[in-house]
Design a protein around this motif. Structure first.
Motif, PDB file in Angstrom:
ATOM      1  N   ARG A  42       0.741  -1.225  -0.187  1.00 27.36           N
ATOM      2  CA  ARG A  42       0.206  -0.253   0.146  1.00 27.36           C
ATOM      3  C   ARG A  42       0.897   1.650  -0.044  1.00 27.36           C
ATOM      4  N   HIS A  43       2.061   1.005   1.190  1.00 21.58           N
ATOM      5  CA  HIS A  43       2.574   2.079   1.047  1.00 21.58           C
ATOM      6  C   HIS A  43       3.389   2.932  -0.644  1.00 21.58           C
ATOM      7  N   LEU A  44       4.481   1.600  -1.416  1.00 22.61           N
ATOM      8  CA  LEU A  44       5.335   2.390  -2.334  1.00 22.61           C
ATOM      9  C   LEU A  44       3.941   3.073  -3.221  1.00 22.61           C
ATOM     10  N   PRO A  45       3.185   2.683  -3.857  1.00 29.33           N
ATOM     11  CA  PRO A  45       2.446   2.813  -5.374  1.00 29.33           C
ATOM     12  C   PRO A  45       2.047   4.404  -4.436  1.00 29.33           C
ATOM     13  N   VAL A  46       1.677   5.118  -2.664  1.00 27.35           N
ATOM     14  CA  VAL A  46       1.015   5.964  -2.323  1.00 27.35           C
ATOM     15  C   VAL A  46       2.441   7.188  -2.771  1.00 27.35           C
ATOM     16  N   MET A  47       3.696   6.846  -2.563  1.00 24.67           N
ATOM     17  CA  MET A  47       4.932   7.226  -2.763  1.00 24.67           C
ATOM     18  C   MET A  47       5.483   7.529  -3.969  1.00 24.67           C
ATOM     19  N   TYR A  48       5.251   7.035  -4.590  1.00 24.68           N
ATOM     20  CA  TYR A  48       5.101   6.862  -6.159  1.00 24.68           C
ATOM     21  C   TYR A  48       4.637   8.341  -6.666  1.00 24.68           C
ATOM     22  N   ASP A  49       3.408   8.300  -6.657  1.00 25.64           N
ATOM     23  CA  ASP A  49       2.051   9.372  -6.446  1.00 25.64           C
ATOM     24  C   ASP A  49       2.752  10.705  -5.699  1.00 25.64           C
ATOM     25  N   PHE A  50       3.056  10.613  -4.641  1.00 22.13           N
ATOM     26  CA  PHE A  50       4.020  11.651  -4.007  1.00 22.13           C
ATOM     27  C   PHE A  50       5.368  11.981  -4.748  1.00 22.13           C
ATOM     28  N   TRP A  51       5.914  10.999  -5.089  1.00 23.95           N
ATOM     29  CA  TRP A  51       7.127  11.725  -6.052  1.00 23.95           C
ATOM     30  C   TRP A  51       6.690  12.198  -8.034  1.00 23.95           C
ATOM     31  N   GLU A  52       6.516  11.104  -7.990  1.00 25.15           N
ATOM     32  CA  GLU A  52       5.281  11.733  -8.800  1.00 25.15           C
ATOM     33  C   GLU A  52       5.204  13.234  -9.481  1.00 25.15           C
ATOM     34  N   ASN A  53       3.870  13.852  -8.479  1.00 24.38           N
ATOM     35  CA  ASN A  53       4.087  14.840  -8.469  1.00 24.38           C
ATOM     36  C   ASN A  53       4.993  16.160  -8.327  1.00 24.38           C
ATOM     37  N   ILE A  54       5.652  15.437  -6.771  1.00 19.54           N
ATOM     38  CA  ILE A  54       6.574  16.317  -6.119  1.00 19.54           C
ATOM     39  C   ILE A  54       7.857  16.702  -7.924  1.00 19.54           C
ATOM     40  N   ILE A  55       8.166  15.636  -8.573  1.00 22.72           N
ATOM     41  CA  ILE A  55       8.960  15.942  -9.513  1.00 22.72           C
ATOM     42  C   ILE A  55       8.715  16.332 -10.981  1.00 22.72           C
ATOM     43  N   LEU A  56       7.615  15.497 -11.515  1.00 21.36           N
ATOM     44  CA  LEU A  56       7.089  15.843 -12.732  1.00 21.36           C
ATOM     45  C   LEU A  56       5.941  16.037 -11.869  1.00 21.36           C
ATOM     46  N   PHE A  57       5.278  17.117 -11.460  1.00 21.41           N
ATOM     47  CA  PHE A  57       4.141  18.009 -11.399  1.00 21.41           C
ATOM     48  C   PHE A  57       2.769  17.608 -12.091  1.00 21.41           C
ATOM     49  N   THR A  58       2.556  16.104 -11.795  1.00 17.79           N
ATOM     50  CA  THR A  58       1.541  15.509 -11.876  1.00 17.79           C
ATOM     51  C   THR A  58       0.408  15.523 -11.473  1.00 17.79           C
ATOM     52  N   GLY A  59       0.260  16.398 -10.046  1.00 17.38           N
ATOM     53  CA  GLY A  59      -1.111  16.151  -9.464  1.00 17.38           C
ATOM     54  C   GLY A  59      -1.743  15.300  -8.673  1.00 17.38           C
ATOM     55  N   SER A  60      -0.863  13.961  -9.240  1.00 18.67           N
ATOM     56  CA  SER A  60      -1.614  13.092  -8.712  1.00 18.67           C
ATOM     57  C   SER A  60      -1.346  12.056  -6.775  1.00 18.67           C
ATOM     58  N   TYR A  61      -0.630  13.117  -6.392  1.00 18.89           N
ATOM     59  CA  TYR A  61      -0.380  12.927  -4.878  1.00 18.89           C
ATOM     60  C   TYR A  61      -1.851  13.458  -3.714  1.00 18.89           C
ATOM     61  N   GLN A  62      -2.027  13.054  -3.140  1.00 20.43           N
ATOM     62  CA  GLN A  62      -3.320  13.539  -2.405  1.00 20.43           C
ATOM     63  C   GLN A  62      -3.074  13.031  -0.859  1.00 20.43           C
ATOM     64  N   GLY A  63      -3.094  13.536   0.064  1.00 23.45           N
ATOM     65  CA  GLY A  63      -2.566  13.157   1.334  1.00 23.45           C
ATOM     66  C   GLY A  63      -1.763  14.464   2.459  1.00 23.45           C
ATOM     67  N   ASN A  64      -1.153  14.388   2.876  1.00 24.93           N
ATOM     68  CA  ASN A  64      -1.130  15.052   3.883  1.00 24.93           C
ATOM     69  C   ASN A  64       0.459  14.613   4.596  1.00 24.93           C
ATOM     70  N   PRO A  65       1.536  13.748   4.018  1.00 26.11           N
ATOM     71  CA  PRO A  65       2.969  13.510   4.709  1.00 26.11           C
ATOM     72  C   PRO A  65       3.094  14.133   6.711  1.00 26.11           C
ATOM     73  N   MET A  66       2.863  15.160   7.027  1.00 26.86           N
ATOM     74  CA  MET A  66       3.020  15.916   7.859  1.00 26.86           C
ATOM     75  C   MET A  66       1.919  15.191   9.137  1.00 26.86           C
ATOM     76  N   ASN A  67       0.893  14.615   8.925  1.00 23.92           N
ATOM     77  CA  ASN A  67       0.513  14.076  10.030  1.00 23.92           C
ATOM     78  C   ASN A  67       0.239  12.827  10.426  1.00 23.92           C
ATOM     79  N   LEU A  68       0.918  12.883   9.306  1.00 23.51           N
ATOM     80  CA  LEU A  68       1.939  10.904   9.339  1.00 23.51           C
ATOM     81  C   LEU A  68       3.268  11.189  10.172  1.00 23.51           C
ATOM     82  N   HIS A  69       3.736  11.755   9.926  1.00 22.70           N
ATOM     83  CA  HIS A  69       5.100  12.133  10.620  1.00 22.70           C
ATOM     84  C   HIS A  69       5.203  12.636  12.067  1.00 22.70           C
ATOM     85  N   GLN A  70       4.176  13.647  12.469  1.00 26.42           N
ATOM     86  CA  GLN A  70       3.709  13.217  13.862  1.00 26.42           C
ATOM     87  C   GLN A  70       3.779  11.967  14.587  1.00 26.42           C
ATOM     88  N   HIS A  71       2.601  11.852  13.562  1.00 26.64           N
ATOM     89  CA  HIS A  71       2.100  10.706  14.567  1.00 26.64           C
ATOM     90  C   HIS A  71       3.261   9.593  15.132  1.00 26.64           C
TER      91      HIS A  71
END
Length: 132
Positions: A42-71
Protein backbone atom coordinates in the motif's frame (compact mmCIF):
# COMPACT_ATOMS: atom_id res chain seq x y z
CA UNK A 1 25.35 6.53 -18.88
CA UNK A 2 22.68 7.62 -16.41
CA UNK A 3 19.52 9.28 -17.64
CA UNK A 4 17.24 11.78 -15.98
CA UNK A 5 13.98 10.95 -14.20
CA UNK A 6 11.47 11.16 -17.02
CA UNK A 7 8.30 9.27 -16.11
CA UNK A 8 6.43 6.94 -13.79
CA UNK A 9 8.74 3.93 -14.42
CA UNK A 10 11.72 6.02 -13.29
CA UNK A 11 9.82 7.18 -10.20
CA UNK A 12 8.93 3.58 -9.36
CA UNK A 13 12.57 2.51 -9.75
CA UNK A 14 13.72 5.36 -7.50
CA UNK A 15 11.10 4.70 -4.81
CA UNK A 16 11.55 0.92 -4.84
CA UNK A 17 15.34 1.15 -4.64
CA UNK A 18 15.21 3.80 -1.92
CA UNK A 19 12.75 1.94 0.29
CA UNK A 20 14.70 -1.31 -0.09
CA UNK A 21 17.61 0.60 1.44
CA UNK A 22 15.37 2.08 4.14
CA UNK A 23 13.90 -1.30 5.11
CA UNK A 24 17.39 -2.79 5.46
CA UNK A 25 18.97 0.21 7.20
CA UNK A 26 20.01 -0.36 10.82
CA UNK A 27 19.01 3.13 11.91
CA UNK A 28 15.73 3.54 9.99
CA UNK A 29 14.53 0.04 9.17
CA UNK A 30 13.01 -0.61 12.59
CA UNK A 31 10.89 2.55 12.34
CA UNK A 32 9.31 1.36 9.11
CA UNK A 33 9.27 -2.38 9.83
CA UNK A 34 8.63 -2.62 13.58
CA UNK A 35 7.14 0.69 14.73
CA UNK A 36 5.02 1.79 11.78
CA UNK A 37 4.64 -1.77 10.45
CA UNK A 38 4.48 -0.37 6.93
CA UNK A 39 2.36 -2.32 4.49
CA UNK A 40 4.74 -1.95 1.54
CA UNK A 41 2.12 -2.98 -1.04
CA UNK A 42 0.00 0.00 0.00
CA UNK A 43 2.80 2.42 0.90
CA UNK A 44 4.88 2.19 -2.27
CA UNK A 45 2.10 3.24 -4.70
CA UNK A 46 1.38 6.25 -2.46
CA UNK A 47 5.08 7.13 -2.59
CA UNK A 48 5.06 6.75 -6.40
CA UNK A 49 2.24 9.29 -6.55
CA UNK A 50 3.96 11.59 -4.05
CA UNK A 51 7.32 11.68 -5.85
CA UNK A 52 5.75 11.76 -9.30
CA UNK A 53 3.86 14.87 -8.21
CA UNK A 54 6.94 16.45 -6.57
CA UNK A 55 9.27 15.81 -9.52
CA UNK A 56 6.98 15.79 -12.55
CA UNK A 57 4.11 17.97 -11.23
CA UNK A 58 1.39 15.44 -12.09
CA UNK A 59 -1.06 16.28 -9.31
CA UNK A 60 -1.28 12.55 -8.61
CA UNK A 61 -0.73 12.74 -4.83
CA UNK A 62 -3.48 13.43 -2.33
CA UNK A 63 -2.46 13.32 1.30
CA UNK A 64 -0.81 14.99 4.25
CA UNK A 65 2.62 13.56 5.06
CA UNK A 66 3.01 15.93 8.02
CA UNK A 67 0.21 14.33 10.04
CA UNK A 68 1.64 10.86 9.53
CA UNK A 69 5.14 11.91 10.60
CA UNK A 70 3.85 13.75 13.66
CA UNK A 71 1.88 10.65 14.68
CA UNK A 72 4.92 8.45 14.14
CA UNK A 73 7.08 10.88 16.14
CA UNK A 74 4.77 10.47 19.16
CA UNK A 75 5.17 6.68 18.99
CA UNK A 76 8.93 6.60 18.31
CA UNK A 77 10.62 10.00 18.66
CA UNK A 78 12.51 11.04 15.56
CA UNK A 79 15.68 13.06 15.92
CA UNK A 80 18.07 14.87 13.60
CA UNK A 81 20.09 11.70 12.98
CA UNK A 82 17.03 9.95 11.54
CA UNK A 83 16.48 12.77 9.07
CA UNK A 84 20.19 12.90 8.18
CA UNK A 85 20.21 9.17 7.43
CA UNK A 86 17.00 9.42 5.37
CA UNK A 87 18.56 12.29 3.38
CA UNK A 88 21.81 10.39 2.90
CA UNK A 89 20.03 7.29 1.57
CA UNK A 90 17.72 9.29 -0.70
CA UNK A 91 20.53 11.37 -2.22
CA UNK A 92 22.68 8.26 -2.69
CA UNK A 93 19.82 6.45 -4.42
CA UNK A 94 19.15 9.31 -6.82
CA UNK A 95 22.88 9.64 -7.58
CA UNK A 96 23.17 5.88 -8.13
CA UNK A 97 20.32 5.74 -10.63
CA UNK A 98 19.90 9.12 -12.34
CA UNK A 99 21.54 12.30 -13.53
CA UNK A 100 19.93 15.48 -14.82
CA UNK A 101 17.59 18.35 -14.04
CA UNK A 102 14.81 16.22 -12.50
CA UNK A 103 17.32 14.19 -10.50
CA UNK A 104 18.67 17.42 -9.02
CA UNK A 105 15.12 18.62 -8.36
CA UNK A 106 14.34 15.36 -6.57
CA UNK A 107 17.33 15.81 -4.28
CA UNK A 108 16.52 19.47 -3.57
CA UNK A 109 12.88 18.69 -2.83
CA UNK A 110 13.80 15.74 -0.60
CA UNK A 111 16.12 17.90 1.49
CA UNK A 112 13.52 20.66 1.70
CA UNK A 113 10.67 18.33 2.69
CA UNK A 114 12.87 16.59 5.24
CA UNK A 115 13.87 19.92 6.79
CA UNK A 116 10.26 21.10 7.01
CA UNK A 117 9.07 17.88 8.63
CA UNK A 118 12.00 17.89 11.06
CA UNK A 119 11.32 21.52 12.00
CA UNK A 120 7.58 21.01 12.49
CA UNK A 121 8.16 17.92 14.61
CA UNK A 122 10.69 19.84 16.67
CA UNK A 123 8.23 22.70 17.24
CA UNK A 124 5.45 20.24 18.01
CA UNK A 125 7.58 18.58 20.68
CA UNK A 126 8.53 21.93 22.23
CA UNK A 127 4.89 23.02 22.29
CA UNK A 128 3.88 19.78 24.02
CA UNK A 129 6.66 20.12 26.57
CA UNK A 130 5.53 23.67 27.43
CA UNK A 131 1.93 22.58 27.98
CA UNK A 132 2.82 20.41 30.98
Amino acid sequence: MKKDIAGRPDIELLVNTFYEKIAADQQLGYIFNDVAKVNWQRHLPVMYDFWENIILFTGSYQGNPMNLHQHLHHIAPLDASHFEQWNKLFIATVNELFKGKNAELAKQKALSISAIIKEKISFSRRDNERSY
